[in-house]
Design a protein around this motif. Structure first.
Motif, PDB file in Angstrom:
ATOM      1  N   TYR A 156       3.226   6.647  14.110  1.00  0.00           N
ATOM      2  CA  TYR A 156       4.286   6.857  13.131  1.00  0.00           C
ATOM      3  C   TYR A 156       3.901   7.847  12.030  1.00  0.00           C
ATOM      4  O   TYR A 156       4.712   8.183  11.187  1.00  0.00           O
ATOM      5  N   LEU A 157       2.663   8.279  12.021  1.00  0.00           N
ATOM      6  CA  LEU A 157       2.192   9.234  11.020  1.00  0.00           C
ATOM      7  C   LEU A 157       2.669  10.631  11.398  1.00  0.00           C
ATOM      8  O   LEU A 157       2.537  11.048  12.548  1.00  0.00           O
ATOM      9  N   GLU A 159       1.618  11.221   3.862  1.00  0.00           N
ATOM     10  CA  GLU A 159       0.405  11.316   4.661  1.00  0.00           C
ATOM     11  C   GLU A 159       0.725  12.067   5.940  1.00  0.00           C
ATOM     12  O   GLU A 159       1.831  11.999   6.453  1.00  0.00           O
ATOM     13  N   ASP A 160      -0.238  12.772   6.468  1.00  0.00           N
ATOM     14  CA  ASP A 160      -0.090  13.438   7.753  1.00  0.00           C
ATOM     15  C   ASP A 160      -1.459  13.544   8.396  1.00  0.00           C
ATOM     16  O   ASP A 160      -2.476  13.343   7.745  1.00  0.00           O
ATOM     17  N   GLY A 176      -2.213  11.144  14.503  1.00  0.00           N
ATOM     18  CA  GLY A 176      -2.160  10.068  13.527  1.00  0.00           C
ATOM     19  C   GLY A 176      -1.622   8.760  14.080  1.00  0.00           C
ATOM     20  O   GLY A 176      -0.813   8.720  14.995  1.00  0.00           O
ATOM     21  N   CYS A 208      -0.624   4.690  12.471  1.00  0.00           N
ATOM     22  CA  CYS A 208      -0.500   3.903  11.252  1.00  0.00           C
ATOM     23  C   CYS A 208       0.373   2.679  11.485  1.00  0.00           C
ATOM     24  O   CYS A 208       0.983   2.532  12.547  1.00  0.00           O
ATOM     25  N   ASP A 209       0.435   1.809  10.461  1.00  0.00           N
ATOM     26  CA  ASP A 209       1.340   0.667  10.544  1.00  0.00           C
ATOM     27  C   ASP A 209       2.753   1.156  10.237  1.00  0.00           C
ATOM     28  O   ASP A 209       2.944   2.267   9.744  1.00  0.00           O
ATOM     29  N   GLN A 211       3.301   2.530   6.748  1.00  0.00           N
ATOM     30  CA  GLN A 211       2.318   3.541   6.345  1.00  0.00           C
ATOM     31  C   GLN A 211       1.429   3.080   5.197  1.00  0.00           C
ATOM     32  O   GLN A 211       1.132   3.817   4.276  1.00  0.00           O
ATOM     33  N   ARG A 212       0.972   1.852   5.282  1.00  0.00           N
ATOM     34  CA  ARG A 212       0.001   1.345   4.314  1.00  0.00           C
ATOM     35  C   ARG A 212      -1.420   1.643   4.776  1.00  0.00           C
ATOM     36  O   ARG A 212      -2.316   1.796   3.959  1.00  0.00           O
ATOM     37  N   CYS A 251      -3.248   4.354   7.275  1.00  0.00           N
ATOM     38  CA  CYS A 251      -3.041   5.577   8.060  1.00  0.00           C
ATOM     39  C   CYS A 251      -4.382   6.095   8.552  1.00  0.00           C
ATOM     40  O   CYS A 251      -5.313   6.259   7.770  1.00  0.00           O
ATOM     41  N   SER A 293      -6.262   9.085  11.230  1.00  0.00           N
ATOM     42  CA  SER A 293      -6.125  10.266  12.072  1.00  0.00           C
ATOM     43  C   SER A 293      -7.498  10.885  12.274  1.00  0.00           C
ATOM     44  O   SER A 293      -8.481  10.451  11.672  1.00  0.00           O
TER      45      SER A 293
END
Length: 134
Positions: free
Chosen positions: A24-25, A61-62, A66, A68-69, A72-73, A75, A77
């Motif tokens: 999801y990142l 964030e990117d 990547g 993540c949850d 996005q808590r 993340c 990569s």
């Protein structure tokens, strides 16, 4: 019923949150300067590439490949280094607003190859140059 179908049922029924983590990142946030702290709204010219990589960004964030949850808590990569560049490779390379095509133009080769609906298996290919960046 195969293992992936079982995982989907567990996720649906709330027994196991299989889709709580996934790819999801974003690959690249819109623009190198994701947050505009310039006095006159000139984010593209306000900070150079050299300075921008040394800043902390608060609103996004990117990352390459990547993961993540779903909120996005947490993340994660990749960070890579070819032994020749002066910095680690942590995000996609792109031209910034005034240099790129319509604000952003990623100049890398990467592919999403495979994945399951629950993200229990994901496969990607990223072509990282072995020579120093020109």
């Amino acid at each position: 019923m195969n293992a992936e179908q079982q995982r989907l049922i567990e996720d649906r029924d709330g027994k196991n949150p299989w889709r709580a983590f996934g790819p999801y990142l974003s690959e690249r946030q819109w623009g190198t300067m994701r947050e505009d702290y310039s006095e006159h709204g000139e984010a593209w010219e306000y900070v150079s590439h050299e300075a921008s990589r040394s800043r902390a960004y608060r609103w996004g964030e990117d990352g390459i490949a990547g993961f993540c949850d779903d909120k996005q808590r947490l993340c994660l990569s990749l960070a890579m280094w070819n032994g020749r560049d002066p910095v680690l490779k942590e995000r996609m390379f792109g031209l910034t607003g005034n240099e790129g095509n319509h604000g952003e133009d990623v100049k890398e080769v990467y592919y999403y190859l495979d994945g399951t609906p629950t993200n229990s298996y994901l496969k990607t290919l990223y072509k990282y140059p072995q020579r120093g960046f020109p």
